[in-house]
Design a protein around this motif. Structure first.
Motif, short mmCIF file in Angstrom:
data_model
loop_
_atom_site.label_atom_id
_atom_site.label_comp_id
_atom_site.label_asym_id
_atom_site.label_seq_id
_atom_site.Cartn_x
_atom_site.Cartn_y
_atom_site.Cartn_z
N ALA A 1 32.01 30.27 92.39
CA ALA A 1 31.75 29.00 93.06
C ALA A 1 32.66 28.80 94.27
CB ALA A 1 31.93 27.85 92.08
N THR A 2 33.92 29.18 94.14
CA THR A 2 34.85 29.01 95.26
C THR A 2 34.45 29.89 96.43
OG1 THR A 2 36.39 30.67 94.40
CG2 THR A 2 36.76 28.39 93.73
N ARG A 3 34.02 31.10 96.15
CA ARG A 3 33.60 31.99 97.23
C ARG A 3 32.26 31.56 97.81
NH1 ARG A 3 36.36 36.57 98.25
NH2 ARG A 3 38.14 37.02 96.89
N ALA A 4 31.40 30.99 96.97
CA ALA A 4 30.09 30.52 97.45
C ALA A 4 30.25 29.39 98.45
CB ALA A 4 29.23 30.07 96.27
N ALA A 5 31.36 28.65 98.35
CA ALA A 5 31.59 27.54 99.27
C ALA A 5 31.72 28.03 100.71
CB ALA A 5 32.85 26.78 98.87
N ALA A 6 32.07 29.29 100.90
CA ALA A 6 32.22 29.85 102.25
C ALA A 6 30.92 30.42 102.79
CB ALA A 6 33.29 30.94 102.25
N GLU A 7 29.92 30.59 101.94
CA GLU A 7 28.70 31.30 102.35
C GLU A 7 27.94 30.62 103.49
OE1 GLU A 7 26.43 32.14 98.85
OE2 GLU A 7 27.87 33.64 98.12
N PRO A 8 27.79 29.28 103.50
CA PRO A 8 27.07 28.67 104.63
C PRO A 8 27.75 28.96 105.97
CG PRO A 8 27.24 27.11 102.82
CD PRO A 8 28.12 28.27 102.48
#
Length: 203
Positions: free
Chosen positions: A135-142
């Motif tokens: 989840a923390t890494r997904a926050a950077a995806e956009p």
């Protein structure tokens, strides 16, 4: 004279006691999000939240395992909200247009939801919880997706997104602490974001 009875008929109305909030996990988490923005992360405890809900602390344990369970769930919800927000404002945009729009939305979220923002920034980028780490890494995806329009991809894109987030986070914190009250922060913020975008392009 006989005492006038109050009923639901006629002009009199009986007064019934207010109903307590019906508890569920979602109700508790939503209440915690509201609590965070009003009282702050450090003030969030089971008993404090129970008081807001008009009940006792033990009642909440029927729906959450512990304070840490509640806080983890709150963090995950905040991450999801931020990812959704950034995807929405970045949709159909590229390069400087996307970067400025996403940066402005991020800053606005932090100011409107300071407690939730505090929960978001306390998350580690790694750890023993795979779902949490993802989840923390997904926050950077956009942001990574937008940076790809500058030709930054893979590991370069991830670290560029981390640098970009660091700049935004630092600016927001300075605003929140009142350090920049005497200057036009809107203009400074926009200039900073555009300089960051120019740096992305040169890279």
């Amino acid at each position: 004279m006989a005492a006038r009875s109050e009923s639901t008929s006629g002009t009199g109305r009986s007064k019934s006691p207010a109903r307590a909030t019906k508890l569920s996990r979602d109700t508790i988490v939503n209440a915690a999000l509201t609590f965070l923005d009003r009282e702050g992360w450090d003030a969030l405890t089971i008993n404090a939240l129970a008081m807001q809900l008009g009940t006792k602390g033990p009642s909440l344990y029927n729906h959450v395992d512990s304070l840490e369970d509640l806080r983890r769930t709150v963090r995950m919800r905040v991450v999801g909200d931020i990812i959704g927000m950034l995807n929405t404002v970045g949709d159909g945009r590229t390069r400087d247009d996307a970067v400025v729009s996403m940066a402005s939305a991020y800053r606005s979220y932090a100011h409107h939801h300071p407690g939730r923002y505090s929960a978001f920034t306390r998350m580690p980028l790694g750890g023993d919880d795979p779902e949490y780490t993802e989840a923390t890494r997904a926050a950077a995806e956009p942001v990574i997706a937008v940076l790809a329009s500058y030709g930054l991809e893979g590991e370069n894109g991830f670290f560029a997104a981390l640098e970009f987030w660091s700049a935004l986070h630092g600016f927001v914190l300075l605003e929140m602490t009142g350090v920049m009250d005497a200057i036009d922060t809107d203009a400074v913020f926009t200039d900073m974001v555009l300089r960051l975008a120019a740096g992305m392009e040169r890279r």
